[in-house]
Scaffold this motif. Structure first.
Motif, PDB file in Angstrom:
ATOM      1  N   ALA A 133     -32.075  15.456   2.784  1.00 20.73           N
ATOM      2  CA  ALA A 133     -32.277  14.455   1.740  1.00 20.73           C
ATOM      3  C   ALA A 133     -31.180  13.418   1.807  1.00 20.73           C
ATOM      4  O   ALA A 133     -30.074  13.677   2.250  1.00 20.73           O
ATOM      5  N   SER A 134     -31.507  12.248   1.357  1.00 19.48           N
ATOM      6  CA  SER A 134     -30.536  11.164   1.265  1.00 19.48           C
ATOM      7  C   SER A 134     -30.836  10.368   0.027  1.00 19.48           C
ATOM      8  O   SER A 134     -31.984  10.050  -0.241  1.00 19.48           O
ATOM      9  N   ALA A 135     -29.815  10.032  -0.741  1.00 12.28           N
ATOM     10  CA  ALA A 135     -30.044   9.353  -2.009  1.00 12.28           C
ATOM     11  C   ALA A 135     -30.681   7.989  -1.805  1.00 12.28           C
ATOM     12  O   ALA A 135     -31.540   7.577  -2.570  1.00 12.28           O
ATOM     13  N   ASP A 136     -30.269   7.256  -0.767  1.00 13.92           N
ATOM     14  CA  ASP A 136     -30.769   5.898  -0.612  1.00 13.92           C
ATOM     15  C   ASP A 136     -31.685   5.750   0.592  1.00 13.92           C
ATOM     16  O   ASP A 136     -32.690   5.059   0.536  1.00 13.92           O
ATOM     17  N   LEU A 137     -31.336   6.371   1.717  1.00 13.96           N
ATOM     18  CA  LEU A 137     -32.094   6.157   2.936  1.00 13.96           C
ATOM     19  C   LEU A 137     -32.226   7.470   3.684  1.00 13.96           C
ATOM     20  O   LEU A 137     -31.238   8.191   3.876  1.00 13.96           O
ATOM     21  N   PHE A 138     -33.411   7.769   4.138  1.00 13.11           N
ATOM     22  CA  PHE A 138     -33.633   9.010   4.875  1.00 13.11           C
ATOM     23  C   PHE A 138     -33.130   8.828   6.305  1.00 13.11           C
ATOM     24  O   PHE A 138     -33.573   7.938   7.027  1.00 13.11           O
ATOM     25  N   ASP A 139     -32.205   9.670   6.721  1.00 14.31           N
ATOM     26  CA  ASP A 139     -31.634   9.603   8.069  1.00 14.31           C
ATOM     27  C   ASP A 139     -32.495  10.444   9.004  1.00 14.31           C
ATOM     28  O   ASP A 139     -32.217  11.627   9.209  1.00 14.31           O
ATOM     29  N   HIS A 140     -33.520   9.820   9.577  1.00  9.96           N
ATOM     30  CA  HIS A 140     -34.454  10.599  10.384  1.00  9.96           C
ATOM     31  C   HIS A 140     -33.820  11.072  11.698  1.00  9.96           C
ATOM     32  O   HIS A 140     -34.181  12.135  12.216  1.00  9.96           O
ATOM     33  N   SER A 141     -32.876  10.319  12.254  1.00  7.85           N
ATOM     34  CA  SER A 141     -32.247  10.730  13.516  1.00  7.85           C
ATOM     35  C   SER A 141     -31.479  12.032  13.346  1.00  7.85           C
ATOM     36  O   SER A 141     -31.589  12.960  14.163  1.00  7.85           O
ATOM     37  N   ARG A 142     -30.719  12.096  12.288  1.00  9.54           N
ATOM     38  CA  ARG A 142     -29.951  13.317  12.014  1.00  9.54           C
ATOM     39  C   ARG A 142     -30.879  14.488  11.713  1.00  9.54           C
ATOM     40  O   ARG A 142     -30.647  15.605  12.168  1.00  9.54           O
TER      41      ARG A 142
ATOM     42  N   MET B 274     -43.387  16.253   2.963  1.00 13.58           N
ATOM     43  CA  MET B 274     -42.635  15.026   2.776  1.00 13.58           C
ATOM     44  C   MET B 274     -42.543  14.717   1.285  1.00 13.58           C
ATOM     45  O   MET B 274     -43.562  14.723   0.588  1.00 13.58           O
ATOM     46  N   PHE B 275     -41.322  14.426   0.800  1.00 12.65           N
ATOM     47  CA  PHE B 275     -41.082  14.192  -0.623  1.00 12.65           C
ATOM     48  C   PHE B 275     -40.562  12.775  -0.852  1.00 12.65           C
ATOM     49  O   PHE B 275     -39.864  12.211   0.000  1.00 12.65           O
ATOM     50  N   GLY B 276     -40.908  12.187  -2.000  1.00  7.17           N
ATOM     51  CA  GLY B 276     -40.413  10.870  -2.387  1.00  7.17           C
ATOM     52  C   GLY B 276     -39.110  10.952  -3.137  1.00  7.17           C
ATOM     53  O   GLY B 276     -38.552  12.039  -3.378  1.00  7.17           O
ATOM     54  N   GLY B 277     -38.607   9.794  -3.562  1.00  3.66           N
ATOM     55  CA  GLY B 277     -37.314   9.730  -4.236  1.00  3.66           C
ATOM     56  C   GLY B 277     -37.271  10.461  -5.561  1.00  3.66           C
ATOM     57  O   GLY B 277     -36.218  10.928  -5.989  1.00  3.66           O
ATOM     58  N   ASP B 278     -38.413  10.572  -6.239  1.00 10.65           N
ATOM     59  CA  ASP B 278     -38.452  11.262  -7.529  1.00 10.65           C
ATOM     60  C   ASP B 278     -38.772  12.745  -7.385  1.00 10.65           C
ATOM     61  O   ASP B 278     -39.020  13.425  -8.378  1.00 10.65           O
ATOM     62  N   GLY B 279     -38.801  13.217  -6.149  1.00 19.53           N
ATOM     63  CA  GLY B 279     -39.089  14.625  -5.912  1.00 19.53           C
ATOM     64  C   GLY B 279     -40.559  14.948  -5.795  1.00 19.53           C
ATOM     65  O   GLY B 279     -40.932  16.109  -5.586  1.00 19.53           O
TER      66      GLY B 279
ATOM     67  N   GLN C 255     -46.971   3.669   7.785  1.00 19.93           N
ATOM     68  CA  GLN C 255     -45.739   2.940   7.485  1.00 19.93           C
ATOM     69  C   GLN C 255     -45.413   3.018   5.995  1.00 19.93           C
ATOM     70  O   GLN C 255     -44.242   3.180   5.608  1.00 19.93           O
ATOM     71  N   ALA C 256     -46.444   2.901   5.158  1.00 23.39           N
ATOM     72  CA  ALA C 256     -46.222   2.980   3.709  1.00 23.39           C
ATOM     73  C   ALA C 256     -45.710   4.362   3.319  1.00 23.39           C
ATOM     74  O   ALA C 256     -44.828   4.500   2.455  1.00 23.39           O
ATOM     75  N   LEU C 257     -46.243   5.406   3.955  1.00 21.15           N
ATOM     76  CA  LEU C 257     -45.779   6.772   3.676  1.00 21.15           C
ATOM     77  C   LEU C 257     -44.318   6.932   4.092  1.00 21.15           C
ATOM     78  O   LEU C 257     -43.492   7.421   3.310  1.00 21.15           O
ATOM     79  N   VAL C 258     -43.998   6.515   5.320  1.00 25.08           N
ATOM     80  CA  VAL C 258     -42.643   6.697   5.849  1.00 25.08           C
ATOM     81  C   VAL C 258     -41.613   5.966   4.991  1.00 25.08           C
ATOM     82  O   VAL C 258     -40.501   6.455   4.765  1.00 25.08           O
ATOM     83  N   SER C 259     -41.992   4.794   4.477  1.00 25.10           N
ATOM     84  CA  SER C 259     -41.047   4.013   3.668  1.00 25.10           C
ATOM     85  C   SER C 259     -40.666   4.707   2.371  1.00 25.10           C
ATOM     86  O   SER C 259     -39.636   4.371   1.764  1.00 25.10           O
ATOM     87  N   ARG C 260     -41.475   5.672   1.949  1.00 28.35           N
ATOM     88  CA  ARG C 260     -41.212   6.360   0.672  1.00 28.35           C
ATOM     89  C   ARG C 260     -40.508   7.705   0.856  1.00 28.35           C
ATOM     90  O   ARG C 260     -40.166   8.369  -0.124  1.00 28.35           O
TER      91      ARG C 260
ATOM     92  N   ALA D 299     -37.944  10.523   1.094  1.00 26.28           N
ATOM     93  CA  ALA D 299     -36.543  10.783   0.709  1.00 26.28           C
ATOM     94  C   ALA D 299     -36.042  12.071   1.341  1.00 26.28           C
ATOM     95  O   ALA D 299     -34.853  12.207   1.631  1.00 26.28           O
ATOM     96  N   ARG D 300     -36.956  13.014   1.555  1.00 26.73           N
ATOM     97  CA  ARG D 300     -36.562  14.248   2.236  1.00 26.73           C
ATOM     98  C   ARG D 300     -37.794  14.914   2.834  1.00 26.73           C
ATOM     99  O   ARG D 300     -38.928  14.627   2.423  1.00 26.73           O
ATOM    100  N   ILE D 301     -37.561  15.789   3.795  1.00 24.79           N
ATOM    101  CA  ILE D 301     -38.630  16.540   4.449  1.00 24.79           C
ATOM    102  C   ILE D 301     -38.229  18.007   4.489  1.00 24.79           C
ATOM    103  O   ILE D 301     -37.081  18.340   4.846  1.00 24.79           O
TER     104      ILE D 301
END
Length: 612
Positions: free
Chosen positions: A4-13, A27-32, A61-66, A68-70
């Motif tokens: 999880a990342s508060a602002d941006l999902f770090d997919h590489s890591r 896949m989860f959004g920012g509000d959980g 693309q719309a899904l990926v932009s939302r 926050a964590r996987i």
């Protein structure tokens, strides 16, 4: 594993620490909130595909932009992953997964046992009663239709046991010949048992055996001069042949679901045809909500596991026939087999009657999706969209569309259908029987129909349309322009509707009658949907008129007029179908089943009565 990342999902890591084993991912959004659930044979490879720089669809693309964590869950096999995926979709209902809103148990027909006069009835739920269950049927309407047919044909009682046991005289069902009154013993247990046996034969798909037995009984009754009884058997044969002619029957005990998918823009329709004991029990259309799927094959790959695995109590047939080839058909088959404990086949390439079933399902999916889209859009909104698409100064108020129907040039009928801003205006529909032209000359047929129609309108017998749609290319449109010019009709905009090179709905090309310019509308255009609707309605209305004209002519024909049909073959035909009208209504395949009638002769008989 969670990242999880508060602002941006770090997919590489995240991907650097992701396993290559099979499993599911959430896949989860920012509000959980959970956005999407998927499964993979290789979790790392599958998840990496979401974060490539190119090639993603707008919905992905719309899904990926939302994101926050996987979260991922490793499973022992891809089959286990598929089953777990469906359970999570059912419990969480993520917005980017295909979602069904049908989780009810399906109804059956039930025949009780262990009594002198068994009852036939509707059943839904657990199978706890002693007796035989037939189905499942796709809906309550299909059960009621079958029960109504069986009540008229074999007259087995359908009343509640409490009513049956307390009757002292026959009820209304006996008086209208829908029951044999076993409640007051107007029929013996032995004769009633025969009726129940015949009912079971019909429900288990043994129609040919049943018809053979009834034909033998009819002959015996006629020889014994028991004409009333012979007539009763004849009526049963006629009723059964009518049902049989309306369905494609598979020999044996085929338990099959035929599934076809259709999509237009964001709208989806999946149509399921239910075959049990080789007989079509009915069908149902589903309109799943948003999904990442981009093709009908991808829709089916998502629909099938959710339909059968995520729904409790769903009966899984022995075979699925699908409209599109599925990349993961072996995986789906294995998951279904694990769920039901027996082999489940998934086929795409089919022939003969199975191909007919698949075509039926595909056609239903296409037509029902169009109707679904039309119903979702207000009719006036579509007229406004048409105004914008054609760059008109005002919103059109009245549309007319013409079409031509015939059989090899014979008995030509032209149709004219009318739409206003409220939809079809059926009181203004017109048909024209076309005569005095060269058979098959559609241009001459169109000219005659338009001349007759607009001569009357010019004389004040109705209203002129704002737009006249001609189903055809530039040739048909040119003929319409000539006719209206000759009659002095003004103020009507002419539009030709050509099917396009693919001849598929959604790829039509429009031609402006004034400029000759092509007008291409996107497949999701409400204006195009309106044009498709009126064009399809004109086609239906023309075909219906042609069939009525053809049927009127063939009523005067008899079997003696058919070349190659002698006394023996006439007798076999009448014995098989029960009467001349049933012979006339029979299909080529039905005729070919008759003893002494070859496939070629069946085609000749059919052509004689249908003017083909």
């Amino acid at each position: 594993m969670t990242h999880a990342s508060a602002d941006l999902f770090d997919h590489s890591r995240f991907l650097a620490n992701t396993t290559q084993q099979p499993g599911i991912y959430q896949m989860f959004g920012g509000d959980g909130e959970i956005l999407y659930v998927g499964k993979a044979k290789n979790l790392k490879a599958r998840l990496a595909s979401y974060f490539r720089k190119t090639g993603l669809t707008p919905k992905t693309q719309a899904l990926v932009s939302r994101i926050a964590r996987i979260e991922v869950t490793v499973t022992a096999s891809e089959t286990e992953a598929l089953i777990l995926e469906q359970n999570l979709i059912k419990s969480n209902r993520p917005p980017y997964n295909i979602l069904l809103r049908d989780d009810k148990s399906y109804p059956y027909i039930f025949i009780s046992s262990g009594e002198d006069y068994p009852r036939i009835s509707f059943h839904r739920g657990a199978k706890k009663k002693r007796g035989d269950y037939f189905g499942p049927f796709p809906n309550v309407g299909a059960v009621k239709e079958s029960l109504h047919f069986l009540q008229k044909t074999f007259r087995v009682r359908q009343c509640e046991d409490s009513v049956f046991k307390n009757r002292t005289r026959p009820c209304l069902q006996y008086q209208i010949k829908r029951c044999t009154a076993p409640c007051v013993e107007f029929i013996s247990p032995a004769d009633y048992k025969t009726d129940v046996y015949h009912t079971s034969l019909f429900l288990t798909g043994n129609a040919d055996k049943l018809l053979g037995e009834l034909a033998d009984k009819m002959d015996v009754a006629a020889q014994q001069l028991a004409f009333e009884k012979a007539a009763a058997y004849r009526d049963q044969i006629t009723a059964l042949r009518t049902v049989q002619s309306q369905q494609v029957i598979e020999e044996g005990n085929g338990d099959i679901d035929v599934i076809a998918a259709e999509m237009r823009a964001a709208a989806i329709c999946v149509h399921v045809l239910f075959i049990r004991q080789g007989r079509i029990l009915g069908s149902r259309s589903f309109y799943p909500s948003a999904t990442l799927a981009e093709t009908p094959a991808e829709i089916l790959a998502e629909f099938i596991p959710q339909f059968y695995l995520a729904s409790s109590g769903r009966e899984i047939p022995r075979e699925l026939i699908v409209s599109n080839q599925l990349e993961e058909s072996e995986l789906l088959s294995a998951a279904l087999q694990q769920s039901v404990g027996r082999q489940v086949l998934i086929n795409h390439q089919v022939r003969s009657h199975r191909a007919q079933w698949l075509q039926m399902a595909a056609t239903a999916a296409q037509q029902n999706l169009i109707a679904h889209i039309n119903n979702k859009k207000n009719s006036l909104d579509r007229f406004i969209a048409l105004q914008e698409a054609l760059n008109l100064d005002e919103t059109p108020q009245r549309l007319e569309c013409f079409d031509i129907s015939h059989s090899s040039g014979e008995l030509t009928v032209a149709s004219c259908v009318v739409f206003d801003t409220n939809g079809p205006l059926k009181s203004d529909y017109r048909r024209f029987n076309i005569d005095g032209i060269t058979p098959g000359d559609d241009y001459a047929a169109m000219e005659q129909a338009l001349t007759r129609r607009y001569t009357r309108l010019q004389n004040g017998e109705g209203k002129l349309p704002d737009i006249l749609l001609i189903d055809g290319g530039k040739g048909q449109l040119g003929k319409a322009i000539e006719v209206l010019a000759e009659l002095g009709v003004q103020g009507v905009q002419l539009i030709g509707v050509a099917k396009g090179t693919t001849r598929k709905a959604g790829f039509e090309t429009l031609f402006d009658g004034e400029t000759g310019a092509e007008i291409v509308l996107p497949g999701d255009s409400p204006a195009l949907h309106l044009i498709q609707h009126i064009r399809d309605e004109s086609h239906r209305f023309a075909i219906t008129g042609h069939k009525q004209r053809r049927d009127k002519k063939r009523k005067t024909s008899t079997l003696e007029d058919v070349p190659g049909i002698g006394a023996n073959r006439r007798r076999e035909l009448l014995r098989h179908f029960g009467g001349l009208q049933e012979v006339q209504n029979a299909s080529i395949n039905d005729l070919a089943r008759v003893n002494g009638i070859s496939q070629r002769l069946a085609e000749e008989i059919y052509a004689f009565f249908h003017n083909d």
